[in-house]
Write a protein that holds these residues in place. Structure first.
Motif, PDB file in Angstrom:
ATOM      1  N   UNK A  59       1.241   0.222   2.844  1.00 31.64           N
ATOM      2  CA  UNK A  59       2.119   0.355   4.012  1.00 31.64           C
ATOM      3  C   UNK A  59       2.780  -1.103   3.935  1.00 31.64           C
ATOM      4  N   UNK A  60       1.820  -1.955   4.020  1.00 38.31           N
ATOM      5  CA  UNK A  60       2.308  -3.482   3.926  1.00 38.31           C
ATOM      6  C   UNK A  60       3.272  -3.842   2.769  1.00 38.31           C
ATOM      7  N   UNK A  61       2.694  -3.249   1.404  1.00 39.57           N
ATOM      8  CA  UNK A  61       3.626  -3.623   0.339  1.00 39.57           C
ATOM      9  C   UNK A  61       5.090  -2.647   0.376  1.00 39.57           C
ATOM     10  N   UNK A  62       4.991  -1.676   1.165  1.00 37.54           N
ATOM     11  CA  UNK A  62       6.406  -0.987   1.348  1.00 37.54           C
ATOM     12  C   UNK A  62       7.375  -1.526   2.409  1.00 37.54           C
ATOM     13  N   UNK A  63       6.593  -2.103   3.444  1.00 39.94           N
ATOM     14  CA  UNK A  63       7.407  -2.678   4.587  1.00 39.94           C
ATOM     15  C   UNK A  63       7.935  -3.976   3.856  1.00 39.94           C
ATOM     16  N   UNK A 108      10.767 -11.573   0.789  1.00 42.83           N
ATOM     17  CA  UNK A 108      10.061 -12.645   0.010  1.00 42.83           C
ATOM     18  C   UNK A 108       8.910 -13.294   0.964  1.00 42.83           C
ATOM     19  N   UNK A 109       7.750 -12.837   0.921  1.00 43.56           N
ATOM     20  CA  UNK A 109       6.628 -12.896   1.956  1.00 43.56           C
ATOM     21  C   UNK A 109       5.432 -13.159   1.110  1.00 43.56           C
ATOM     22  N   UNK A 110       4.542 -14.013   1.636  1.00 37.72           N
ATOM     23  CA  UNK A 110       3.267 -14.267   1.022  1.00 37.72           C
ATOM     24  C   UNK A 110       2.255 -13.031   0.956  1.00 37.72           C
ATOM     25  N   UNK A 111       1.742 -12.733  -0.166  1.00 34.97           N
ATOM     26  CA  UNK A 111       1.116 -11.586  -0.244  1.00 34.97           C
ATOM     27  C   UNK A 111      -0.217 -11.509   0.630  1.00 34.97           C
ATOM     28  N   UNK A 112      -0.556 -12.552   0.931  1.00 34.70           N
ATOM     29  CA  UNK A 112      -1.868 -12.765   1.835  1.00 34.70           C
ATOM     30  C   UNK A 112      -1.586 -12.299   3.101  1.00 34.70           C
ATOM     31  N   UNK A 113      -2.378 -11.420   3.729  1.00 36.82           N
ATOM     32  CA  UNK A 113      -2.278 -10.654   4.989  1.00 36.82           C
ATOM     33  C   UNK A 113      -3.599 -10.441   5.303  1.00 36.82           C
ATOM     34  N   UNK A 114      -3.702 -10.301   6.802  1.00 34.37           N
ATOM     35  CA  UNK A 114      -5.211  -9.875   7.336  1.00 34.37           C
ATOM     36  C   UNK A 114      -4.599  -8.803   8.281  1.00 34.37           C
ATOM     37  N   UNK A 115      -5.373  -7.711   8.154  1.00 31.47           N
ATOM     38  CA  UNK A 115      -5.199  -6.515   8.828  1.00 31.47           C
ATOM     39  C   UNK A 115      -6.017  -6.140   9.883  1.00 31.47           C
ATOM     40  N   UNK A 116      -5.491  -5.380  11.080  1.00 22.50           N
ATOM     41  CA  UNK A 116      -6.627  -4.871  11.957  1.00 22.50           C
ATOM     42  C   UNK A 116      -5.780  -3.382  12.214  1.00 22.50           C
ATOM     43  N   UNK A 117      -6.676  -2.573  12.489  1.00 21.73           N
ATOM     44  CA  UNK A 117      -6.471  -1.150  12.951  1.00 21.73           C
ATOM     45  C   UNK A 117      -7.026  -0.844  14.291  1.00 21.73           C
ATOM     46  N   UNK A 118      -6.466  -0.591  15.355  1.00 16.80           N
ATOM     47  CA  UNK A 118      -6.973  -0.185  16.521  1.00 16.80           C
ATOM     48  C   UNK A 118      -7.577  -1.470  16.999  1.00 16.80           C
ATOM     49  N   UNK A 119      -7.445  -2.636  16.822  1.00 12.73           N
ATOM     50  CA  UNK A 119      -8.008  -3.980  17.226  1.00 12.73           C
ATOM     51  C   UNK A 119      -9.269  -4.289  16.640  1.00 12.73           C
ATOM     52  N   UNK A 120      -9.415  -3.671  15.501  1.00 16.39           N
ATOM     53  CA  UNK A 120     -10.704  -3.814  14.634  1.00 16.39           C
ATOM     54  C   UNK A 120     -10.196  -4.320  13.069  1.00 16.39           C
ATOM     55  N   UNK A 121     -10.613  -5.347  12.687  1.00 13.41           N
ATOM     56  CA  UNK A 121     -10.483  -5.811  11.092  1.00 13.41           C
ATOM     57  C   UNK A 121     -10.696  -4.800  10.201  1.00 13.41           C
ATOM     58  N   UNK A 122     -10.033  -4.429   9.284  1.00 18.82           N
ATOM     59  CA  UNK A 122     -10.270  -3.391   8.281  1.00 18.82           C
ATOM     60  C   UNK A 122      -9.829  -4.052   6.931  1.00 18.82           C
ATOM     61  N   UNK A 123     -10.416  -3.532   5.959  1.00 18.03           N
ATOM     62  CA  UNK A 123     -10.142  -3.889   4.398  1.00 18.03           C
ATOM     63  C   UNK A 123      -8.853  -3.445   4.082  1.00 18.03           C
ATOM     64  N   UNK A 124      -8.127  -3.806   2.869  1.00 20.52           N
ATOM     65  CA  UNK A 124      -7.008  -3.517   2.529  1.00 20.52           C
ATOM     66  C   UNK A 124      -6.677  -1.901   2.134  1.00 20.52           C
ATOM     67  N   UNK A 125      -7.929  -1.501   1.792  1.00 15.38           N
ATOM     68  CA  UNK A 125      -7.735  -0.147   1.400  1.00 15.38           C
ATOM     69  C   UNK A 125      -8.270   0.984   2.476  1.00 15.38           C
ATOM     70  N   UNK A 126      -8.199   0.402   3.721  1.00 13.24           N
ATOM     71  CA  UNK A 126      -8.299   1.393   4.677  1.00 13.24           C
ATOM     72  C   UNK A 126      -7.316   2.266   4.754  1.00 13.24           C
ATOM     73  N   UNK A 127      -7.408   3.609   4.852  1.00 13.53           N
ATOM     74  CA  UNK A 127      -6.655   4.649   5.172  1.00 13.53           C
ATOM     75  C   UNK A 127      -6.282   4.928   6.587  1.00 13.53           C
ATOM     76  N   UNK A 128      -4.722   4.879   6.730  1.00 16.90           N
ATOM     77  CA  UNK A 128      -4.077   5.106   8.076  1.00 16.90           C
ATOM     78  C   UNK A 128      -4.335   6.480   8.495  1.00 16.90           C
TER      79      UNK A 128
END
Lengths: 255, 81
Positions: free
Chosen positions: B37-41, B46-66
């Motif tokens: 989703x990040x790549x789509x958005x 021109x944004x840095x590819x490094x980003x950290x991600x949380x789902x529902x206030x919990x840190x998740x891996x990049x492969x976490x399915x929505x």
């Protein structure tokens, strides 16, 4: 050199006055001051984060503080590294911080190490009650994480750049808790050092003070800490958010 | 046909500046990981590819399915001091 920490049952009248406003707090009281006088914190990094941390830990009545940094004070430091003045430029940070802290609390035992922290010097953490990471780059942060896992020490991590910051408490002294690498293993471009980035001076004060706060809470066991949580701070929009972190079963550092 | 999912996206700190908004609501009709989703958005940015991600206030891996109803937050790594 082995220096003796203060005896916890030996608070003087001077101490009772100096720590009066903390003693009046239900969560600290006289007992908290007595406990702090027996504790040893290792602080790595004496920059924008390390300066407020060192200052507030010294005036809190901590027993012993080890300070580790091999930098020299430069003109560009003074904007946010509040323990230094223009007459300190060119001096070692550890020597200068030791002098300043002694004027704030002459009872504080200070051990200074004018070195860059590495696994070779990780034995400096051996008798610490907790370790504070106030460094400015990913590779040193990763080494500190590894060393605190090795010696089973709680780690208070803080980071700040531009107008954003993060703080977390990693219980590397306990099993089955997330570590710094559980959070940052996925990040590729880890060397975006603050060297070429701006940073707002008040932000480093805020993040450093939260690190000092979490250290005292952990040592005195009161309140909810940022244990297994990451605090995200956005001072541009004055926005704070806390997210939970779980242990990564694939983490190569803590498994 | 994948069931339509409602996703609330939040951008934090400098990611908010890069994206030009604090949040947005999306309807998604396919299975996506948080990083897909990040790549789509950010495909046209021109944004840095490094980003950290949380789902529902919990840190998740990049492969976490929505999942339907998730709040996904993107925030920057911070290592300076």
């Amino acid at each position: 050199m082995k220096e003796k920490l203060r005896n916890k049952i030996n608070l003087s009248d001077k101490d009772l006055l100096a720590y009066n406003k903390h003693i009046l707090l239900e969560d600290i009281q006289t007992e908290g001051i007595e406990i702090l006088a027996t504790k040893h914190i290792v602080l790595i990094g004496l920059g924008g984060l390390g300066c407020p941390i060192a200052q507030y830990l010294a005036t809190s009545g901590l027993g012993k503080l080890s300070i580790i940094d091999n930098d020299i004070i430069e003109d560009t430091n003074l904007q946010r590294q509040i323990l230094y003045t223009s007459s300190d430029i060119g001096k070692n940070k550890v020597d200068t911080v030791e002098k300043k802290l002694k004027t704030l609390n002459s009872d504080l035992v200070i051990q200074k190490h004018n070195i860059k922290f590495s696994m070779h010097s990780s034995n400096l953490l051996k008798d610490a009650d907790l370790v504070i990471d106030a460094t400015d780059n990913f590779s040193t942060r990763s080494i500190i994480n590894k060393a605190t896992i090795k010696y089973k020490k709680p780690l208070i991590m803080g980071a700040a750049e531009k107008l954003e910051g993060q703080v977390s408490v990693f219980r590397n002294d306990l099993i089955n808790r997330p570590c710094y690498n559980c959070l940052y293993a996925d990040v590729d471009d880890k060397e975006n050092s603050c060297m070429d980035q701006g940073v707002l001076s008040m932000l480093t004060g805020i993040i450093g003070n939260i690190q000092a706060l979490e250290s005292i809470k952990l040592l005195l066991n009161f309140g909810d800490t940022l244990e297994s949580k990451l605090l995200l701070v956005d001072v541009k929009n004055i926005n704070f958010r806390t997210i939970r972190i779980s242990k990564d079963p694939k983490c190569t550092m803590c498994n | 046909m994948h069931k339509l999912m409602k996703i609330h996206v939040k951008y934090f700190a400098s990611v908010r500046d890069l994206m030009g908004t604090e949040s947005k609501d999306l309807d998604i009709d396919k299975s996506l990981s948080v990083y897909e989703l990040w790549k789509d958005l950010t495909a046209k940015l021109n944004v840095p590819k490094d980003v950290l991600i949380a789902v529902n206030h919990k840190y998740v891996d990049k492969d976490f399915k929505l999942n339907d109803g998730d709040e996904v937050a993107y925030f920057p790594p911070v290592t300076g001091g």
